[in-house]
Design a protein around this motif. Structure first.
Motif, short mmCIF file in Angstrom:
data_model
loop_
_atom_site.label_atom_id
_atom_site.label_comp_id
_atom_site.label_asym_id
_atom_site.label_seq_id
_atom_site.Cartn_x
_atom_site.Cartn_y
_atom_site.Cartn_z
N PRO A 42 10.33 -8.02 -0.42
CA PRO A 42 9.16 -7.25 0.02
C PRO A 42 8.14 -7.02 -1.10
CG PRO A 42 11.16 -5.90 0.10
CD PRO A 42 11.57 -7.27 -0.30
N LYS A 43 8.60 -6.91 -2.31
CA LYS A 43 7.67 -6.72 -3.43
C LYS A 43 6.85 -7.98 -3.67
CE LYS A 43 10.29 -3.15 -5.74
NZ LYS A 43 11.13 -2.80 -6.87
N PHE A 44 7.49 -9.14 -3.60
CA PHE A 44 6.76 -10.37 -3.81
C PHE A 44 5.84 -10.68 -2.64
CE2 PHE A 44 6.11 -14.95 -3.83
CZ PHE A 44 5.54 -15.09 -5.08
N ALA A 45 6.27 -10.33 -1.44
CA ALA A 45 5.46 -10.61 -0.24
C ALA A 45 4.08 -9.99 -0.35
CB ALA A 45 6.18 -10.11 1.00
N ALA A 46 3.95 -8.89 -1.05
CA ALA A 46 2.66 -8.24 -1.23
C ALA A 46 1.75 -9.04 -2.17
CB ALA A 46 2.86 -6.83 -1.78
N GLN A 47 2.31 -9.97 -2.94
CA GLN A 47 1.55 -10.73 -3.92
C GLN A 47 1.31 -12.18 -3.54
OE1 GLN A 47 3.29 -10.43 -7.87
NE2 GLN A 47 4.36 -8.58 -7.27
N ALA A 48 1.98 -12.67 -2.51
CA ALA A 48 1.93 -14.09 -2.20
C ALA A 48 1.63 -14.32 -0.72
CB ALA A 48 3.28 -14.72 -2.55
N PHE A 52 6.54 -16.92 1.46
CA PHE A 52 6.95 -17.39 0.14
C PHE A 52 7.91 -16.45 -0.58
CE2 PHE A 52 2.82 -19.80 0.34
CZ PHE A 52 3.42 -21.03 0.47
N GLY A 53 8.02 -15.20 -0.14
CA GLY A 53 8.87 -14.24 -0.83
C GLY A 53 10.30 -14.67 -0.97
#
Length: 97
Positions: A42-48, A52-53
């Motif tokens: 979920p943290k990466f999903a906010a950036q990509a 892709f998370g």
């Protein structure tokens, strides 16, 4: 967990070929991998871009299992970026771009 924050703070993008966990010398316990994935995705999903998370997080955890003993992984500090983490991030980034 504090080591997951360190992993996410080290990179903004990381995708690519995903080695299988069975081929890694430092296979982490399934619950540690699951906790990492649950925190990372979920943290990466906010950036990509969408979708892709899971690829990013799988890439990083697999790369770390190739190079970092589990005890060292457990002790990662979000304020530090050990060479193994830098290498995992770089490797994942170069695999996709």
């Amino acid at each position: 967990m504090k080591h997951f924050a360190a992993l996410l703070g080290a990179s903004s993008l990381c995708l690519g070929a995903l080695p299988t966990i069975a081929n890694t010398p430092n296979t982490y316990p399934p619950e540690a991998v699951a906790a990492f994935m649950a925190d990372c995705e979920p943290k990466f999903a906010a950036q990509a871009p969408a979708g892709f998370g899971d690829r990013y997080c799988t890439c990083v955890i697999n790369r770390l299992q190739e190079t970092m003993p589990y005890e060292q992984f457990r002790q990662l500090d979000p304020n530090e970026e050990p060479p193994e983490l830098k290498a995992a991030t770089h490797n994942c980034i170069t695999s996709i771009f």
